[in-house]
Design a protein around this motif. Structure first.
Motif, PDB file in Angstrom:
ATOM      1  N   ILE A 203       0.842  -1.198   0.000  1.00 10.01           N
ATOM      2  CA  ILE A 203       0.000   0.000   0.000  1.00 10.01           C
ATOM      3  C   ILE A 203       0.878   1.250   0.000  1.00 10.01           C
ATOM      4  O   ILE A 203       0.609   2.224  -0.721  1.00 10.01           O
ATOM      5  CB  ILE A 203      -0.941  -0.006   1.218  1.00 10.01           C
TER       6      ILE A 203
ATOM      7  N   SER B  94       0.910   3.849  -3.182  1.00  7.02           N
ATOM      8  CA  SER B  94       0.560   5.254  -2.932  1.00  7.02           C
ATOM      9  C   SER B  94       1.713   6.169  -3.332  1.00  7.02           C
ATOM     10  O   SER B  94       1.499   7.227  -3.933  1.00  7.02           O
ATOM     11  CB  SER B  94       0.228   5.451  -1.454  1.00  7.02           C
TER      12      SER B  94
ATOM     13  N   ARG C 122       0.046   3.860   6.328  1.00  2.00           N
ATOM     14  CA  ARG C 122       0.987   3.493   5.255  1.00  2.00           C
ATOM     15  C   ARG C 122       0.605   4.194   3.949  1.00  2.00           C
ATOM     16  O   ARG C 122       1.459   4.672   3.202  1.00  2.00           O
ATOM     17  CB  ARG C 122       0.989   1.980   5.035  1.00  2.00           C
ATOM     18  N   CYS C 123      -0.692   4.255   3.688  1.00  2.54           N
ATOM     19  CA  CYS C 123      -1.177   4.904   2.469  1.00  2.54           C
ATOM     20  C   CYS C 123      -0.883   6.400   2.489  1.00  2.54           C
ATOM     21  O   CYS C 123      -0.385   6.958   1.500  1.00  2.54           O
ATOM     22  CB  CYS C 123      -2.677   4.653   2.326  1.00  2.54           C
TER      23      CYS C 123
ATOM     24  N   ALA D 279       1.622   8.462  -0.005  1.00  2.00           N
ATOM     25  CA  ALA D 279       1.063   9.469  -0.905  1.00  2.00           C
ATOM     26  C   ALA D 279       1.742  10.824  -0.721  1.00  2.00           C
ATOM     27  O   ALA D 279       1.982  11.549  -1.687  1.00  2.00           O
ATOM     28  CB  ALA D 279      -0.445   9.589  -0.678  1.00  2.00           C
TER      29      ALA D 279
END
Length: 558
Positions: free
Chosen positions: A141, A145, A193-194, A198
């Protein structure tokens, strides 16, 4: 210089302008080269590779800089001269002001994306009821991202300027990193984590673009090697810091890994705030309320600007606050001449990425304590630093990037073969540690590749996008590599190590193809250029619609 560092030869300069160069050297005796305003006819010995000595080239790029509203165009002077000692002093100032600042900000990136490996040694997975596959998913993830944010981040950075956007990024991800101290389970682990991925996406490409404003193509790889040396130094430092921070387990009823995320996130937040002070838009835009005297004198500004432009005239073809249009992005994405470098980015780092992400978990499974596990990661980082600095320096010294990159598969293939086929893996604990340490400390060609992509882009538009795309390819490699070791393959990971061995071997044909491809493309260009008359070459320079690395008067580095 363009002609020297990028193997660029404007034949029209040799055939049409050489008499003018000789005449200007004679006239130089009558000029005072120390007068910043009286150097329009003088040529110093360090200008022998100055492409702007050709008046056709100078006229063309002056028009390009004016049309682009290039922020440093006022300092552009084709015949400006300076002494070598002046340039050395400027370079030392740049290393302190620019390279050191870049390394400090890169440290903040590595702290907040790398401390997960220390956190898992303190039973983070058990505390959150996570399995190995959940850990893999969280890493996937993060990298997905990170990858998806690369181009949007680059578009924002190009419009706002790296000097504004990079500190904002650091502050934002630091806040999320601190919030990991409140993780409660799988969902919150995946969300953080995302978000971190990002926000961090595009940071490296943004920072490389900022560095390229101040350094020539030969200087950039070495500074990038410092950049990634910082990564290893940070890993050593955080491994040592983790020993103390993880021992806070129980204080205020918090696990040690929660203290780790909270404290290290606060440290990087301070770095992000400092970034607003450390970064400036360009060499001619260093004066503001935080820097009332600026970084440079007027003469120093001209030296910084002209040395960079003479090395790569394309660095002034966009304004540093000029946003990328969709058409620009598409043209850069479809630049097939950079595809071989992207392929290397997908494949080159898989063995290291896989082994490094599981090193601390595997060392714990081998029976090492939390303290010893974190200490045993340090030798690999130390070897990594030595290799990185040496091979990056060597690639510019021999002016052969592909040859030096071959050191990676020659080094890693036999070591990964041991992990894949040695029956003593995970039984001989110290032998396994030694092999994995050597793999992780091996030749790291990332700094060479990042500078190589920048050099072979040959335009701000392409360089901005290509740096992001190359990093996207690296993240693709990170994504699949983080999923090579699987729960059903524990504890020896025979299947996974066999896959890593195959990936290491594939690097040989990929690097060979890259070398042959760029040699072929340069021969194509040279044949067309040599078939032109001097008049046709002059017309081409003034009127061609070829852009960036598609110009016939540009040759690819290899």
């Amino acid at each position: 210089m363009v002609a020297k560092d990028s193997d660029l030869k404007h034949s029209v300069v040799e055939e049409v302008v050489s008499p003018k160069v000789t005449e200007s050297k004679d006239e130089k005796k009558a000029l005072d080269s120390t007068d910043i305003e009286s150097t329009t006819s003088s040529i110093s010995t360090n200008d022998s590779n100055n492409p702007f000595l050709d008046p056709v080239v100078a006229e063309h790029y002056r028009s390009v800089y004016e049309n682009a509203k290039y922020e440093c165009r006022g300092a552009f002077d084709p015949h400006f001269v300076w002494e070598p000692e002046e340039e050395k002093r400027i370079l030392r100032k740049l290393d302190f002001r620019v390279a050191f600042s870049a390394c400090l900000m890169f440290a903040s990136l590595q702290i907040d994306r790398g401390n997960l490996s220390q956190a898992v040694t303190d039973n983070l997975l058990n505390d959150l009821n996570l399995t190995t596959n959940d850990f893999n998913t969280g890493n996937t993830i993060f990298f997905v991202s990170f990858l998806l944010a690369e181009l949007p981040s680059q578009m924002i950075s190009k419009a706002l300027g790296p000097d504004i956007f990079i500190p904002i990024q650091i502050c934002a991800w630091s806040i999320v990193a601190m919030s990991q101290g409140a993780l409660s389970g799988k969902t919150s682990f995946f969300i953080t984590r995302c978000l971190i991925g990002a926000i961090e996406g595009g940071f490296i490409a943004d920072l490389v673009l900022w560095l390229s404003y101040f350094y020539t193509s030969k200087e950039l790889p070495i500074r990038l090697s410092w950049f990634w040396t910082t990564l290893s130094i940070v890993q050593i430092g955080t491994s040592l810091a983790a020993f103390g921070l993880l021992r806070l387990r129980g204080h205020l009823n918090l696990a040690g890994w929660r203290w780790l995320f909270l404290i290290e996130g606060a440290v990087t937040l301070l770095i992000g705030i400092a970034g607003f002070y450390l970064m400036v838009p360009s060499a001619v835009q260093t004066r503001n309320w935080m820097h009332p005297k600026g970084w440079f004198t007027a003469r120093e500004e001209k030296i910084v600007v002209n040395r960079v432009l003479r090395d790569d005239p394309s660095k002034g073809d966009m304004h540093n606050r000029q946003p990328l249009t969709l058409r620009m992005i598409w043209k850069s994405l479809s630049d097939y001449d950079l595809f071989p470098l992207y392929a290397i980015g997908i494949l080159a780092y898989a063995p290291v990425a896989t082994i490094s992400s599981y090193q601390t978990l595997n060392l714990r499974q081998l029976g090492f304590s939390t303290f010893n596990t974190n200490l045993l990661t340090i030798p690999g980082d130390f070897i990594h630093i030595l290799f990185l600095l040496f091979i990056t320096w060597l690639s510019e010294r021999v002016d052969n990037r592909t040859l030096v990159c071959f050191s990676l598969p020659f080094y890693s293939v036999p070591l990964v073969a041991v992990l894949a086929f040695w029956q003593g893996t995970m039984k001989n604990v110290w032998g396994t540690w030694a092999v994995t340490t050597l793999v992780l400390g091996g030749p790291y060609i990332h700094a060479i590749l990042v500078a190589w992509v920048s050099r072979n882009s040959y335009s701000i538009r392409s360089r901005s996008v290509a740096s992001a795309v190359y990093n996207m390819m690296v993240q693709l490699g990170q994504i699949y590599s983080r999923n090579i070791y699987r729960q059903d393959d524990k504890p020896l990971y025979r299947r996974g190590n066999s896959q890593l061995f195959a990936l290491a071997v594939v690097m040989f044909p990929v690097l060979l193809f890259t070398k042959l491809y760029y040699v072929y493309r340069n021969k194509q260009k040279e044949a067309r250029w040599n078939a032109m008359t001097p008049e046709e070459r002059e017309h081409y320079i003034k009127n061609t619609t070829d852009e960036g690395n598609k110009r016939l008067d540009f040759k690819f580095s290899h």
